[in-house]
Design a protein around this motif. Structure first.
Motif, PDB file in Angstrom:
ATOM      1  N   PHE A  32       0.828  -1.203   0.000  1.00  0.00           N
ATOM      2  CA  PHE A  32       0.000   0.000   0.000  1.00  0.00           C
ATOM      3  C   PHE A  32       0.866   1.257   0.000  1.00  0.00           C
ATOM      4  CE2 PHE A  32      -2.034   3.292   2.695  1.00  0.00           C
ATOM      5  CZ  PHE A  32      -3.103   3.620   1.873  1.00  0.00           C
ATOM      6  N   LEU A  33       1.898   1.261   0.820  1.00  0.00           N
ATOM      7  CA  LEU A  33       2.795   2.416   0.883  1.00  0.00           C
ATOM      8  C   LEU A  33       3.626   2.534  -0.388  1.00  0.00           C
ATOM      9  CD1 LEU A  33       3.969   2.047   4.597  1.00  0.00           C
ATOM     10  CD2 LEU A  33       2.406   3.763   3.688  1.00  0.00           C
ATOM     11  N   LEU A  34       4.104   1.411  -0.915  1.00  0.00           N
ATOM     12  CA  LEU A  34       4.894   1.440  -2.141  1.00  0.00           C
ATOM     13  C   LEU A  34       4.061   1.887  -3.335  1.00  0.00           C
ATOM     14  CD1 LEU A  34       7.172  -1.741  -2.001  1.00  0.00           C
ATOM     15  CD2 LEU A  34       7.882   0.654  -1.935  1.00  0.00           C
ATOM     16  N   GLU A  55       2.139  14.491  -4.155  1.00  0.00           N
ATOM     17  CA  GLU A  55       2.166  15.610  -5.090  1.00  0.00           C
ATOM     18  C   GLU A  55       1.155  16.678  -4.699  1.00  0.00           C
ATOM     19  OE1 GLU A  55       1.430  13.906  -8.886  1.00  0.00           O
ATOM     20  OE2 GLU A  55       3.168  12.602  -8.839  1.00  0.00           O
ATOM     21  N   SER A  56       0.750  16.702  -3.448  1.00  0.00           N
ATOM     22  CA  SER A  56      -0.274  17.645  -3.014  1.00  0.00           C
ATOM     23  C   SER A  56       0.191  18.393  -1.775  1.00  0.00           C
ATOM     24  CB  SER A  56      -1.589  16.901  -2.759  1.00  0.00           C
ATOM     25  OG  SER A  56      -1.373  15.842  -1.848  1.00  0.00           O
ATOM     26  N   GLU A  57      -0.768  18.710  -0.891  1.00  0.00           N
ATOM     27  CA  GLU A  57      -0.448  19.526   0.275  1.00  0.00           C
ATOM     28  C   GLU A  57       0.575  18.838   1.178  1.00  0.00           C
ATOM     29  OE1 GLU A  57      -3.425  18.688  -0.754  1.00  0.00           O
ATOM     30  OE2 GLU A  57      -4.866  20.328  -0.622  1.00  0.00           O
ATOM     31  N   ASN A  58       1.308  19.679   1.914  1.00  0.00           N
ATOM     32  CA  ASN A  58       2.363  19.150   2.776  1.00  0.00           C
ATOM     33  C   ASN A  58       1.825  18.225   3.854  1.00  0.00           C
ATOM     34  OD1 ASN A  58       4.478  20.450   1.439  1.00  0.00           O
ATOM     35  ND2 ASN A  58       4.252  22.318   2.656  1.00  0.00           N
ATOM     36  N   TRP A  59       0.604  18.498   4.353  1.00  0.00           N
ATOM     37  CA  TRP A  59       0.088  17.649   5.423  1.00  0.00           C
ATOM     38  C   TRP A  59      -0.198  16.233   4.912  1.00  0.00           C
ATOM     39  CZ3 TRP A  59      -4.551  15.091   5.574  1.00  0.00           C
ATOM     40  CH2 TRP A  59      -5.545  15.482   4.663  1.00  0.00           C
ATOM     41  N   LYS A  60      -0.558  16.117   3.622  1.00  0.00           N
ATOM     42  CA  LYS A  60      -0.772  14.789   3.048  1.00  0.00           C
ATOM     43  C   LYS A  60       0.550  14.043   2.909  1.00  0.00           C
ATOM     44  CE  LYS A  60      -4.958  16.077   0.517  1.00  0.00           C
ATOM     45  NZ  LYS A  60      -5.600  16.188  -0.818  1.00  0.00           N
ATOM     46  N   LYS A  61       1.575  14.780   2.527  1.00  0.00           N
ATOM     47  CA  LYS A  61       2.906  14.167   2.481  1.00  0.00           C
ATOM     48  C   LYS A  61       3.331  13.722   3.879  1.00  0.00           C
ATOM     49  CE  LYS A  61       4.325  17.127  -1.366  1.00  0.00           C
ATOM     50  NZ  LYS A  61       5.242  18.194  -1.821  1.00  0.00           N
ATOM     51  N   GLY A  62       2.951  14.524   4.879  1.00  0.00           N
ATOM     52  CA  GLY A  62       3.259  14.168   6.255  1.00  0.00           C
ATOM     53  C   GLY A  62       2.551  12.905   6.696  1.00  0.00           C
ATOM     54  N   TYR A  82       1.757  10.411   4.763  1.00  0.00           N
ATOM     55  CA  TYR A  82       2.473   9.299   4.134  1.00  0.00           C
ATOM     56  C   TYR A  82       3.791   9.021   4.853  1.00  0.00           C
ATOM     57  CZ  TYR A  82       5.003   6.528   0.733  1.00  0.00           C
ATOM     58  OH  TYR A  82       5.741   5.537   0.125  1.00  0.00           O
ATOM     59  N   MET A  83       4.566  10.066   5.101  1.00  0.00           N
ATOM     60  CA  MET A  83       5.851   9.875   5.768  1.00  0.00           C
ATOM     61  C   MET A  83       5.664   9.333   7.178  1.00  0.00           C
ATOM     62  SD  MET A  83       7.972  10.431   3.486  1.00  0.00           S
ATOM     63  CE  MET A  83       9.360  10.104   4.578  1.00  0.00           C
ATOM     64  N   GLY A  84       4.534   9.720   7.812  1.00  0.00           N
ATOM     65  CA  GLY A  84       4.236   9.164   9.123  1.00  0.00           C
ATOM     66  C   GLY A  84       4.044   7.659   9.063  1.00  0.00           C
ATOM     67  N   GLY A  85       3.350   7.194   8.011  1.00  0.00           N
ATOM     68  CA  GLY A  85       3.151   5.756   7.858  1.00  0.00           C
ATOM     69  C   GLY A  85       4.458   5.021   7.632  1.00  0.00           C
ATOM     70  N   LEU A 106       4.305  -2.542  15.913  1.00  0.00           N
ATOM     71  CA  LEU A 106       3.582  -2.952  14.719  1.00  0.00           C
ATOM     72  C   LEU A 106       2.079  -2.721  14.838  1.00  0.00           C
ATOM     73  CD1 LEU A 106       5.509  -6.233  13.842  1.00  0.00           C
ATOM     74  CD2 LEU A 106       5.915  -3.893  13.046  1.00  0.00           C
ATOM     75  N   SER A 107       1.534  -2.934  16.035  1.00  0.00           N
ATOM     76  CA  SER A 107       0.097  -2.728  16.218  1.00  0.00           C
ATOM     77  C   SER A 107      -0.275  -1.253  16.035  1.00  0.00           C
ATOM     78  CB  SER A 107      -0.328  -3.204  17.604  1.00  0.00           C
ATOM     79  OG  SER A 107       0.395  -2.517  18.616  1.00  0.00           O
ATOM     80  N   LEU A 108       0.600  -0.356  16.457  1.00  0.00           N
ATOM     81  CA  LEU A 108       0.345   1.078  16.292  1.00  0.00           C
ATOM     82  C   LEU A 108       0.401   1.472  14.819  1.00  0.00           C
ATOM     83  CD1 LEU A 108      -0.213   3.688  17.825  1.00  0.00           C
ATOM     84  CD2 LEU A 108       2.255   4.056  17.986  1.00  0.00           C
ATOM     85  N   THR A 109       1.321   0.871  14.080  1.00  0.00           N
ATOM     86  CA  THR A 109       1.408   1.133  12.647  1.00  0.00           C
ATOM     87  C   THR A 109       0.146   0.676  11.931  1.00  0.00           C
ATOM     88  OG1 THR A 109       3.812   0.811  12.746  1.00  0.00           O
ATOM     89  CG2 THR A 109       2.783   0.751  10.570  1.00  0.00           C
ATOM     90  N   ALA A 110      -0.347  -0.509  12.298  1.00  0.00           N
ATOM     91  CA  ALA A 110      -1.575  -1.031  11.693  1.00  0.00           C
ATOM     92  C   ALA A 110      -2.755  -0.118  11.998  1.00  0.00           C
ATOM     93  CB  ALA A 110      -1.851  -2.444  12.200  1.00  0.00           C
ATOM     94  N   PHE A 111      -2.829   0.386  13.229  1.00  0.00           N
ATOM     95  CA  PHE A 111      -3.909   1.297  13.605  1.00  0.00           C
ATOM     96  C   PHE A 111      -3.809   2.599  12.818  1.00  0.00           C
ATOM     97  CE2 PHE A 111      -5.641   4.698  16.297  1.00  0.00           C
ATOM     98  CZ  PHE A 111      -6.932   4.232  16.467  1.00  0.00           C
ATOM     99  N   TYR A 112      -2.598   3.095  12.633  1.00  0.00           N
ATOM    100  CA  TYR A 112      -2.379   4.337  11.873  1.00  0.00           C
ATOM    101  C   TYR A 112      -2.867   4.168  10.433  1.00  0.00           C
ATOM    102  CZ  TYR A 112       0.145   8.328   9.869  1.00  0.00           C
ATOM    103  OH  TYR A 112       0.478   9.496   9.212  1.00  0.00           O
ATOM    104  N   CYS A 113      -2.470   3.072   9.797  1.00  0.00           N
ATOM    105  CA  CYS A 113      -2.878   2.823   8.410  1.00  0.00           C
ATOM    106  C   CYS A 113      -4.386   2.628   8.300  1.00  0.00           C
ATOM    107  CB  CYS A 113      -2.149   1.599   7.862  1.00  0.00           C
ATOM    108  SG  CYS A 113      -0.374   1.843   7.600  1.00  0.00           S
ATOM    109  N   LEU A 114      -4.980   2.014   9.320  1.00  0.00           N
ATOM    110  CA  LEU A 114      -6.427   1.826   9.316  1.00  0.00           C
ATOM    111  C   LEU A 114      -7.144   3.165   9.380  1.00  0.00           C
ATOM    112  CD1 LEU A 114      -8.889  -0.075   9.424  1.00  0.00           C
ATOM    113  CD2 LEU A 114      -8.631  -0.107  11.919  1.00  0.00           C
ATOM    114  N   MET A 115      -6.698   4.053  10.268  1.00  0.00           N
ATOM    115  CA  MET A 115      -7.319   5.368  10.380  1.00  0.00           C
ATOM    116  C   MET A 115      -7.114   6.191   9.105  1.00  0.00           C
ATOM    117  SD  MET A 115      -8.907   5.533  13.231  1.00  0.00           S
ATOM    118  CE  MET A 115      -9.304   3.811  12.906  1.00  0.00           C
ATOM    119  N   TRP A 116      -5.947   6.066   8.507  1.00  0.00           N
ATOM    120  CA  TRP A 116      -5.657   6.762   7.258  1.00  0.00           C
ATOM    121  C   TRP A 116      -6.648   6.329   6.180  1.00  0.00           C
ATOM    122  CZ3 TRP A 116      -0.263   6.061   4.465  1.00  0.00           C
ATOM    123  CH2 TRP A 116      -0.293   6.723   3.238  1.00  0.00           C
TER     124      TRP A 116
END
Length: 203
Positions: free
Chosen positions: A27-29, A150-157, A159-162, A171-181
């Motif tokens: 998903f990230l790639l 390619e859009s607003e800086n907060w959207k890039k943020g 992605y970089m957060g993920g 790992l569980s926190l990462t999964a929760f982050y991606c789920l909320m995203w």
């Protein structure tokens, strides 16, 4: 494609934990690759066909196998999920610029993979979530192009957060982050990720 095939192998080996992580990394790639090809204007018929094959393999077949096929209901739902992915790739095109018709498959897969990791593969919850994702993919609603890099800086943020959490956080926190995203894109596409209200005027 490679990560999708690895995910399929892990699912058949009954290692759903690793299979889910392969999908989240994909998903990230996928976001990064789409930004890169768009930036250098790399576009060809064979490339588009290969992209559809990669989407089907990773965000269709590999994601459906997270449901498991050892039970009749799970196997039947997995078939429906794969069919919905194929149907969307083949027949859902939009005449509206910068918009998708129906939920993009990567977001549906991200929801399934994150849910699988957070619930340790609970079959009932996964079946409920997969049914919901099928409805969203088959929906006729418009979703904005998610050109995150390619859009607003907060959207890039976001992605970089993920990416950062994938390497440096539990790992569980990462999964929760991606789920909320993913859920924010599904339920608030206009308010957070685009201006679909403006796009509707072009119908």
């Amino acid at each position: 494609v490679v990560l999708g095939l690895f995910s399929i192998f892990c699912s058949f080996s009954r290692k759903s934990h690793y299979a889910s992580w392969m999908i989240l990394v994909s998903f990230l790639l996928d976001t990064a690759i789409r930004a890169m090809t768009g930036h250098v204007s790399m576009c060809s018929k064979s490339g588009a066909e290969l992209n559809d094959f990669a989407v089907f393999t990773t965000f269709g077949l590999a994601s459906a196998l997270l449901l498991g096929v050892n039970r009749l209901l799970n196997g039947f739902l997995a078939i429906i999920y794969v069919s919905a992915t194929s149907f969307r790739l083949c027949f859902y095109s939009t005449g509206v610029p910068f918009a998708y018709k129906g939920l993009p498959c990567p977001y549906a897969s991200c929801v399934l993979a994150s849910t699988s990791l957070l619930t340790r593969g609970n079959p009932f919850i996964l079946c409920c979530m997969a049914s919901l994702m099928i409805l969203f993919m088959m929906d006729q609603s418009y979703y904005p192009h998610d050109a995150v890099l390619e859009s607003e800086n907060w959207k890039k943020g976001v992605y970089m957060g993920g990416v950062t959490m994938l390497f440096f956080s539990p790992l569980s926190l990462t999964a929760f982050y991606c789920l909320m995203w993913s859920l924010s894109y599904i339920f608030f596409p206009d308010a957070l990720w685009g201006k679909t209200a403006c796009l509707r005027r072009h119908r």
